[in-house]
Scaffold this motif. Structure first.
Motif, PDB file in Angstrom:
ATOM      1  N   ASP A  67      50.702   4.598  44.654  1.00  0.00           N
ATOM      2  CA  ASP A  67      51.288   3.833  45.755  1.00  0.00           C
ATOM      3  C   ASP A  67      52.300   2.818  45.240  1.00  0.00           C
ATOM      4  OD1 ASP A  67      49.731   5.223  47.532  1.00  0.00           O
ATOM      5  OD2 ASP A  67      48.201   3.661  47.729  1.00  0.00           O
ATOM      6  N   LEU A  68      52.021   2.253  44.067  1.00  0.00           N
ATOM      7  CA  LEU A  68      52.950   1.304  43.463  1.00  0.00           C
ATOM      8  C   LEU A  68      54.264   1.996  43.114  1.00  0.00           C
ATOM      9  CD1 LEU A  68      53.487  -1.536  42.333  1.00  0.00           C
ATOM     10  CD2 LEU A  68      52.453  -0.790  40.172  1.00  0.00           C
ATOM     11  N   GLU A  69      54.167   3.195  42.563  1.00  0.00           N
ATOM     12  CA  GLU A  69      55.371   3.954  42.248  1.00  0.00           C
ATOM     13  C   GLU A  69      56.171   4.252  43.509  1.00  0.00           C
ATOM     14  OE1 GLU A  69      54.170   7.421  40.138  1.00  0.00           O
ATOM     15  OE2 GLU A  69      54.033   6.404  38.196  1.00  0.00           O
ATOM     16  N   GLU A  70      55.480   4.616  44.583  1.00  0.00           N
ATOM     17  CA  GLU A  70      56.160   4.890  45.846  1.00  0.00           C
ATOM     18  C   GLU A  70      56.866   3.644  46.374  1.00  0.00           C
ATOM     19  OE1 GLU A  70      53.659   6.647  48.777  1.00  0.00           O
ATOM     20  OE2 GLU A  70      53.098   8.370  47.535  1.00  0.00           O
ATOM     21  N   ASP A  76      64.369   1.399  46.058  1.00  0.00           N
ATOM     22  CA  ASP A  76      65.603   1.850  45.418  1.00  0.00           C
ATOM     23  C   ASP A  76      65.804   1.324  44.009  1.00  0.00           C
ATOM     24  OD1 ASP A  76      67.741   3.528  47.071  1.00  0.00           O
ATOM     25  OD2 ASP A  76      66.603   2.322  48.474  1.00  0.00           O
ATOM     26  N   VAL A  77      64.714   1.060  43.286  1.00  0.00           N
ATOM     27  CA  VAL A  77      64.888   0.611  41.906  1.00  0.00           C
ATOM     28  C   VAL A  77      65.155   1.783  40.966  1.00  0.00           C
ATOM     29  CG1 VAL A  77      63.406  -1.382  42.312  1.00  0.00           C
ATOM     30  CG2 VAL A  77      62.432   0.664  41.283  1.00  0.00           C
ATOM     31  N   GLY A  78      64.985   3.017  41.453  1.00  0.00           N
ATOM     32  CA  GLY A  78      65.306   4.178  40.638  1.00  0.00           C
ATOM     33  C   GLY A  78      64.086   4.785  39.958  1.00  0.00           C
ATOM     34  N   PHE A  79      64.158   6.074  39.681  1.00  0.00           N
ATOM     35  CA  PHE A  79      63.029   6.816  39.122  1.00  0.00           C
ATOM     36  C   PHE A  79      62.674   6.340  37.716  1.00  0.00           C
ATOM     37  CE2 PHE A  79      61.290  10.519  36.830  1.00  0.00           C
ATOM     38  CZ  PHE A  79      60.159  10.758  37.608  1.00  0.00           C
ATOM     39  N   ASP A  80      63.670   6.241  36.835  1.00  0.00           N
ATOM     40  CA  ASP A  80      63.399   5.843  35.452  1.00  0.00           C
ATOM     41  C   ASP A  80      62.844   4.426  35.382  1.00  0.00           C
ATOM     42  OD1 ASP A  80      64.290   8.282  34.567  1.00  0.00           O
ATOM     43  OD2 ASP A  80      66.323   7.588  34.116  1.00  0.00           O
ATOM     44  N   ALA A  84      59.071   3.173  33.990  1.00  0.00           N
ATOM     45  CA  ALA A  84      58.964   2.139  32.956  1.00  0.00           C
ATOM     46  C   ALA A  84      58.158   0.948  33.461  1.00  0.00           C
ATOM     47  CB  ALA A  84      60.353   1.696  32.525  1.00  0.00           C
ATOM     48  N   LEU A  85      58.415   0.539  34.697  1.00  0.00           N
ATOM     49  CA  LEU A  85      57.698  -0.588  35.273  1.00  0.00           C
ATOM     50  C   LEU A  85      56.218  -0.290  35.440  1.00  0.00           C
ATOM     51  CD1 LEU A  85      59.931  -2.132  38.103  1.00  0.00           C
ATOM     52  CD2 LEU A  85      58.841  -3.343  36.214  1.00  0.00           C
ATOM     53  N   THR A  86      55.912   0.859  36.021  1.00  0.00           N
ATOM     54  CA  THR A  86      54.512   1.206  36.282  1.00  0.00           C
ATOM     55  C   THR A  86      53.715   1.307  34.989  1.00  0.00           C
ATOM     56  OG1 THR A  86      55.217   2.427  38.260  1.00  0.00           O
ATOM     57  CG2 THR A  86      52.982   2.816  37.473  1.00  0.00           C
ATOM     58  N   ASP A  87      54.297   1.922  33.965  1.00  0.00           N
ATOM     59  CA  ASP A  87      53.610   2.027  32.672  1.00  0.00           C
ATOM     60  C   ASP A  87      53.366   0.653  32.067  1.00  0.00           C
ATOM     61  OD1 ASP A  87      53.555   4.760  32.874  1.00  0.00           O
ATOM     62  OD2 ASP A  87      55.270   5.106  31.546  1.00  0.00           O
ATOM     63  N   HIS A 303      68.590  -0.870  34.141  1.00  0.00           N
ATOM     64  CA  HIS A 303      67.695  -0.135  33.246  1.00  0.00           C
ATOM     65  C   HIS A 303      68.372   1.109  32.671  1.00  0.00           C
ATOM     66  CE1 HIS A 303      64.364   2.665  32.241  1.00  0.00           C
ATOM     67  NE2 HIS A 303      63.832   1.571  31.758  1.00  0.00           N
ATOM     68  N   ASN A 304      69.092   1.855  33.508  1.00  0.00           N
ATOM     69  CA  ASN A 304      69.651   3.131  33.081  1.00  0.00           C
ATOM     70  C   ASN A 304      70.921   2.986  32.247  1.00  0.00           C
ATOM     71  OD1 ASN A 304      67.673   3.969  34.957  1.00  0.00           O
ATOM     72  ND2 ASN A 304      68.806   5.842  35.393  1.00  0.00           N
ATOM     73  N   LEU A 305      71.792   2.052  32.627  1.00  0.00           N
ATOM     74  CA  LEU A 305      73.122   1.992  32.022  1.00  0.00           C
ATOM     75  C   LEU A 305      73.386   0.726  31.227  1.00  0.00           C
ATOM     76  CD1 LEU A 305      75.203   3.375  35.036  1.00  0.00           C
ATOM     77  CD2 LEU A 305      74.394   4.619  33.031  1.00  0.00           C
ATOM     78  N   ASN A 306      72.651  -0.326  31.505  1.00  0.00           N
ATOM     79  CA  ASN A 306      72.840  -1.608  30.817  1.00  0.00           C
ATOM     80  C   ASN A 306      74.285  -2.091  30.934  1.00  0.00           C
ATOM     81  OD1 ASN A 306      71.873  -3.835  29.444  1.00  0.00           O
ATOM     82  ND2 ASN A 306      72.296  -2.988  27.423  1.00  0.00           N
ATOM     83  N   ILE A 307      74.878  -1.866  32.114  1.00  0.00           N
ATOM     84  CA  ILE A 307      76.206  -2.391  32.417  1.00  0.00           C
ATOM     85  C   ILE A 307      76.015  -3.633  33.276  1.00  0.00           C
ATOM     86  CG2 ILE A 307      78.419  -1.944  33.541  1.00  0.00           C
ATOM     87  CD1 ILE A 307      77.942   1.024  33.074  1.00  0.00           C
ATOM     88  N   PRO A 308      76.612  -4.753  32.927  1.00  0.00           N
ATOM     89  CA  PRO A 308      76.381  -5.975  33.701  1.00  0.00           C
ATOM     90  C   PRO A 308      77.027  -5.929  35.081  1.00  0.00           C
ATOM     91  CG  PRO A 308      78.067  -6.362  32.059  1.00  0.00           C
ATOM     92  CD  PRO A 308      77.518  -4.995  31.777  1.00  0.00           C
TER      93      PRO A 308
END
Length: 341
Positions: A67-70, A76-80, A84-87, A303-308
């Motif tokens: 449920d937390l992942e959902e 809209d924080v993104g799959f990756d 990372a957050l849930t783990d 998280h994915n791109l590290n672009i500011p």
């Protein structure tokens, strides 16, 4: 005070709002009020998703983490970023032997903050400046994201700060693009360099850079075309523009800012990934953040791109076009979760 300290103080009931800022004191209340209002939809949506997890909280089983992942995906924080957050949350909870709902909630927020703060992600954004000539900034992005409007709004702010600004209408292919930028130029009393319809965008940029050097302009803001569906042509066109700038301007191009529409959620992340493959992106502009509950996409991009993210649009006026403050963004994102104790 670091963002993590602000969050910790909020959970312990101390005053978390006071924050050191690099901006002038008289400007700070306007900025903070704008963030508060502009992020209202995103903040409420995120808080509803997280707080709903605890209305029927029983135990920390697999159902809870699913449920937390959902909830993260829905925000809209993104799959990756979600994985990372849930783990990280699961590991922290197991390591500390936490079971109480409010302690679990605190771990969730703290891990979000820690991941975002990694590698200096909580530092206030700023533009790269050219010390030896005009600072040239390219604005790229697909049509309809607010690219031309962002050029105009940044031009307004730079002029208000006392800088001499020149704008270049290098989107010569989209009908009305040049005229739209010319309207901004007339409204702000900022000159606009134009070219022929369907003409060579690089020629417009050449003329703009030459004029900027000859007449001692501080900034050149370049509006470019946004044909992502022809990525090879886009890459070639941007490369040609950058070569022209590097040849005719000391230190070349200082910024390539990708403009994204926050209301598109994960599509904005996909666009960021595709444009970053086509050209080197130095920063992001996220528009229309005030009109969406999908502002969590900033976490996924980070998280994915590290672009500011360098600027965000939090309203219709030029004053609502704000330099991105990661601490204010993160605190406003999680504030309602903290306050519902």
């Amino acid at each position: 005070m670091s963002l993590f300290d602000r969050i910790r103080r909020a959970f312990t009931g101390e005053d978390p709002v006071v924050k050191e800022t690099t901006q002038e004191k008289e400007e700070t209340p306007i900025v903070l009020e704008t963030y508060d209002k502009g992020m209202e939809k995103t903040r409420k949506s995120f808080a509803e998703r997280i707080n709903s997890l605890f209305t029927t909280f029983r135990e920390l089983d697999e159902t809870f983490y699913e449920d937390l992942e959902e909830a993260f995906i829905g925000a809209d924080v993104g799959f990756d970023m979600t994985l990372a957050l849930t783990d990280a949350i699961r590991d922290e909870i197991e390591e500390r032997g936490i079971h109480k709902p409010e302690e679990v909630k605190q771990v969730i927020i703290e891990k979000m903050v820690r991941i975002y703060e990694k590698d200096g992600g909580d530092q206030l954004a700023s533009l790269n400046e050219n010390p030896d000539g005009p600072t040239v900034i390219l604005f790229v992005g697909v049509n309809g994201v607010g690219k031309t409007t962002s050029v105009g709004k940044l031009g307004y702010q730079l002029k208000q700060q006392g800088h001499k600004v020149l704008m270049a209408a290098a989107d010569t292919f989209r009908a009305g693009a040049t005229e739209q930028l010319e309207v901004w130029g007339e409204r702000l009393d900022i000159p606009v360099v134009t070219g022929k319809a369907q003409g060579d965008p690089a020629a417009v940029v050449y003329d703009a850079v030459k004029q900027a050097n000859d007449e001692d302009y501080d900034y050149v803001l370049v509006d470019t075309a946004g044909r992502l569906q022809t990525k090879i042509n886009l890459m070639d066109e941007l490369a040609k523009i950058k070569r022209i700038i590097e040849k005719n301007n000391p230190n070349g191009t200082q910024e390539v800012l990708l403009v994204l529409d926050a209301t598109t959620g994960q599509n904005a992340l996909i666009q960021a990934e595709q444009f970053n493959q086509a050209t080197e992106i130095t920063g992001l502009v996220l528009t229309k953040l005030d009109g969406t509950a999908k502002g969590g996409v900033i976490l996924g991009i980070r998280h994915n791109l590290n672009i500011p993210v360098k600027y965000i649009g939090l309203g219709e006026t030029a004053e609502d076009f704000q330099l991105f403050d990661p601490q204010e963004y993160m605190y406003n994102l999680v504030r309602d979760v903290i306050e519902v104790q």
